[in-house]
Enzyme design. Structure first.
Site, mmCIF file in Angstrom:
data_model
loop_
_atom_site.group_PDB
_atom_site.id
_atom_site.type_symbol
_atom_site.label_atom_id
_atom_site.label_comp_id
_atom_site.label_asym_id
_atom_site.label_seq_id
_atom_site.Cartn_x
_atom_site.Cartn_y
_atom_site.Cartn_z
ATOM 1 N N ASP A 1 -6.459 -50.002 -35.125
ATOM 2 C CA ASP A 1 -7.360 -49.321 -36.055
ATOM 3 C C ASP A 1 -6.646 -49.320 -37.407
ATOM 4 O O ASP A 1 -5.783 -48.477 -37.643
ATOM 5 C CB ASP A 1 -7.647 -47.896 -35.590
ATOM 6 C CG ASP A 1 -8.518 -47.141 -36.579
ATOM 7 O OD1 ASP A 1 -9.470 -47.733 -37.122
ATOM 8 O OD2 ASP A 1 -8.227 -45.951 -36.836
ATOM 9 N N GLU B 1 -10.575 -53.243 -35.508
ATOM 10 C CA GLU B 1 -11.788 -52.714 -36.122
ATOM 11 C C GLU B 1 -11.913 -53.287 -37.525
ATOM 12 O O GLU B 1 -10.936 -53.319 -38.271
ATOM 13 C CB GLU B 1 -11.719 -51.186 -36.166
ATOM 14 C CG GLU B 1 -13.030 -50.533 -36.513
ATOM 15 C CD GLU B 1 -12.966 -49.026 -36.337
ATOM 16 O OE1 GLU B 1 -13.366 -48.540 -35.265
ATOM 17 O OE2 GLU B 1 -12.501 -48.348 -37.265
ATOM 18 N N ASP C 1 -6.225 -41.805 -35.230
ATOM 19 C CA ASP C 1 -6.170 -43.263 -35.363
ATOM 20 C C ASP C 1 -5.669 -43.920 -34.071
ATOM 21 O O ASP C 1 -6.066 -45.041 -33.751
ATOM 22 C CB ASP C 1 -5.269 -43.648 -36.539
ATOM 23 C CG ASP C 1 -5.673 -42.919 -37.809
ATOM 24 O OD1 ASP C 1 -6.439 -43.505 -38.593
ATOM 25 O OD2 ASP C 1 -5.248 -41.771 -37.996
#
Length: 188
Positions: A7, A66, A139
């Site tokens: 992420d 992502e 995160d």
């Protein structure tokens, strides 16, 4: 198979390593913490090096990351894209296959809702896995969710599950293959 979930962030980059065999296990979850006072270029170097260390240590085959999303602040979006690029280059330089997923895809695959909050993603990750210690940063939960999203994508790809427009013969065959390949998932 080992999946490296990332992420990306310009201050905190969440990371997770998932092992997928007869069951899904979280091997490690962490965050690469970046000093806000450092120039962006130095932070990108830290992301690259942090990802390279994880790749060397765990030897994943796939990187699931992502994608950056467009928010109100274009500068933040650009920084997210750069952070993502640093992780992707680390993976490509190490021979990993790279897969990108939008935030909406990740949230939908893990929670069933593409507009889920970070707190809801955290809840679903915690209910799916037994975590030794609670990650300090959301995160890290997001990185686990990205890796899990990739695993679900692989299952769909391999077995034709959930794809629209699939005819019933093929869909039924996919389930039969899945059951045959995964007898441990059958409840008697």
């Amino acid at each position: 198979m080992i999946i490296f979930g990332v992420d990306p962030g310009s201050v905190i980059t969440g990371t997770a390593i998932l092992s997928v065999s007869s069951k899904i296990e979280i091997i490690e979850y962490d965050a690469i913490l970046l000093n806000k006072k450092l120039p962006q270029i130095e932070r990108l170097k830290n992301i690259y090096e942090g990802c390279k260390r994880k790749i060397r240590k765990y030897k994943p085959e796939h990187l699931a990351i992502e994608t950056a999303f467009y928010g109100k602040n274009i500068q933040s979006t650009l920084k997210l894209g750069q952070a993502s690029g640093a992780a992707i280059v680390a993976a490509l330089n190490s021979g990993l296959k790279v897969f990108e997923y939008s935030p909406r895809e990740v949230k939908k695959s893990v929670t069933g809702n593409g507009a889920a909050t970070k707190q809801l993603v955290k809840h679903f990750v915690k209910s799916t896995f037994t975590l030794k210690d609670e990650p300090k940063f959301l995160d890290s939960f997001d990185a686990i969710a990205v890796a899990l999203c990739h695993y679900y994508h692989l299952v769909k790809q391999n077995y034709g599950i959930y794809y629209r427009g699939l005819n019933k013969k093929k869909y039924g065959k996919a389930w039969l293959e899945f059951i045959k390949d995964n007898p441990d998932k059958i409840l008697n």
